[in-house]
Design an enzyme around this catalytic site. Structure first.
Site, short mmCIF file in Angstrom:
data_model
loop_
_atom_site.label_atom_id
_atom_site.label_comp_id
_atom_site.label_asym_id
_atom_site.label_seq_id
_atom_site.Cartn_x
_atom_site.Cartn_y
_atom_site.Cartn_z
N GLU A 134 17.05 20.65 -4.29
CA GLU A 134 18.45 20.26 -4.58
C GLU A 134 18.59 19.66 -6.00
O GLU A 134 19.37 18.75 -6.23
CB GLU A 134 19.02 19.38 -3.48
N SER A 158 14.00 16.19 -10.53
CA SER A 158 14.31 14.92 -11.20
C SER A 158 14.82 15.18 -12.61
O SER A 158 15.73 14.49 -13.10
CB SER A 158 13.06 14.04 -11.26
#
Ligand code: CAA
Length: 389
Positions: free
Chosen positions: A373, A376
């Protein structure tokens, strides 16, 4: 009424009795129905079919969906509370839950037509089937606008061809939201999202991934060869597909942030308990300052992650802009999850390295929260863009 509250920058984090009841129900479910057999499911990479069925019965698969479509009609705060509790025990179950709730159900409810909601959303919200969100491709992970899968406009239907990779619920889902390029000249504005049902001719489930963590969630490639999808299965206007994916992922990131928070908190709770049971040099290891400092730092950083997760959830519930808050929550919570689980293994020493003590699984599970999703690095990109927007 409120039994737990917290104030941050004018945001009111009052948790109502309903919130606390959801939290308790999720905690009980995780302890009683997810914990038994978890080491074996992880070893065998076995999908938790009966547990997912129970999640549907208990209302965890369509928490925020309107009761008109079989959902729980709850807010995002309830959802993150449940995600945290379930992720403390079983991050495989929680990613199945997260994708169904915040990507598939949310996407359909927010942007689907009434007919699409009637036909698909109710089945997903009740857990009759689960959904998959199909954006990533062999050559398009972070660079999500570079879609190779095509959805050729053939008048009253689209002809879909291509391959999707790393799809959560890839085998077990009945309904897939598939992102594909219709008009390459229009770049990301020529992308569509189509609702594709399993069993559609030409749609085949490919290779199952043998993963480091979240091993009992099923992750597959999906293959599409001349798959005919009626126009009525397109979500939104022609060319809305990329915007759809991005808007949906904004909320999805809150779910994954809550998952990361749960993984971190689960590892911390195990480490705290263990530190009061294990003795070395004639005393409980908690009595050693080296261990106390680790636990103090873990508790502090986990609480900070929790604040970011609640803040993002509350902003979404208040219909305020939550893009940056969601990215910050996911970035921070996932980094903390990786760090805190590693510390939990260290506190357990040799026992931390073996499976019965659960912390090594949480450490393996934590890693994916820094990747899916939006990695970082992508979260930092999103945050930075919002700084000057
Ligand atoms: N919210 C809403 N819209 C957004 C957005 C956001 N967060 N980010 C970008 N957009 C819109 C932009 O406004 C733009 O639209 P317009 O041109 O119409 O205004 C369009 O999307 C393209 O944006 P950019 O020009 O910024 O595109 P880019 O290529 O420079 O960057 C990106 C896009 C942010 C890097 C994006 O590709 C991205 O988020 N990548 C990560 C993909 C990702 O998260 N994948 C997860 C896979 S799903 C998954 O993991 C589920 C699972 O199984 C667990």
């Amino acid at each position: 009424m409120a039994t737990a509250s917290l104030e941050l920058q004018g945001l009111n984090f009052n948790l109502s009795e309903e919130h606390l009841a959801v939290q308790e129900a999720a905690r009980d479910f995780a302890q009683n129905e997810l914990l038994p057999g978890i080491v074996e499911r992880d070893n065998e990479a076995r999908f938790p079919a009966s547990q997912v069925k129970r999640m549907g019965e208990l209302g965890f698969l369509g928490m925020m969906v309107s009761p008109d479509y079989g959902g729980g009609g709850m807010d995002t705060v309830s959802y993150v509370l449940a995600m945290e509790e379930i992720s403390k025990i079983d991050a495989s179950a929680s990613v199945i839950m997260s994708v169904n709730n915040s990507l598939v159900c949310y996407g359909l409810e927010a942007f689907g037509t009434e007919a699409q909601k009637q036909k698909y959303l109710t089945r997903l919200a009740t857990g009759e089937t689960i959904g998959a969100f199909c954006l990533s491709e062999p050559e398009a992970g972070s660079d999500a606008t570079s879609q190779s899968t095509t959805a050729e406009d053939k008048g009253d239907y689209y002809l879909v061809n291509g391959t999707k990779n790393w799809i959560t619920n890839g085998n077990s889902s009945g309904i897939c939201l598939v992102i594909a390029q219709t008009d390459r000249e229009k770049k990301h504005r020529g992308i569509n999202c189509l609702i594709v049902e399993k069993g559609t001719p030409g749609f085949v489930v490919g290779k199952k991934e043998d993963k480091m963590g979240i091993r009992s969630s099923d992750t597959h490639s999906l293959l599409f060869t001349d798959v005919k999808i009626p126009k009525e299965n397109r979500i939104g206007d022609d060319g809305f597909g990329f915007k759809f994916a991005m808007s949906t992922l904004n909320g999805g990131r809150i779910g994954i942030a809550a998952q990361a928070l749960g993984i971190a908190a689960g590892a911390y709770e195990l480490a705290l308990k263990y530190s009061q049971e294990r003795k070395s040099f004639g005393k409980q290891i908690f009595e050693h300052q080296a261990i106390q400092f680790k636990l103090a730092e873990m508790a502090t950083k986990i609480e900070a992650a929790r604040l970011l997760v609640y803040k993002a959830a509350r902003l979404k519930d208040e219909h305020k802009d939550y893009v940056q808050a969601a990215a910050m929550a996911k970035l921070f919570a996932s980094e903390i999850a990786m760090w805190a689980t590693t510390e939990a293994v260290q506190i357990h020493g040799g026992y931390g390295y073996v499976k019965e003590f659960h912390v090594e699984r949480l450490m393996r599970d934590a890693k994916i929260t820094q990747i899916y999703e939006g990695t970082s690095e992508i979260q930092k990109l999103v945050i930075a863009r919002e700084l000057i927007r």
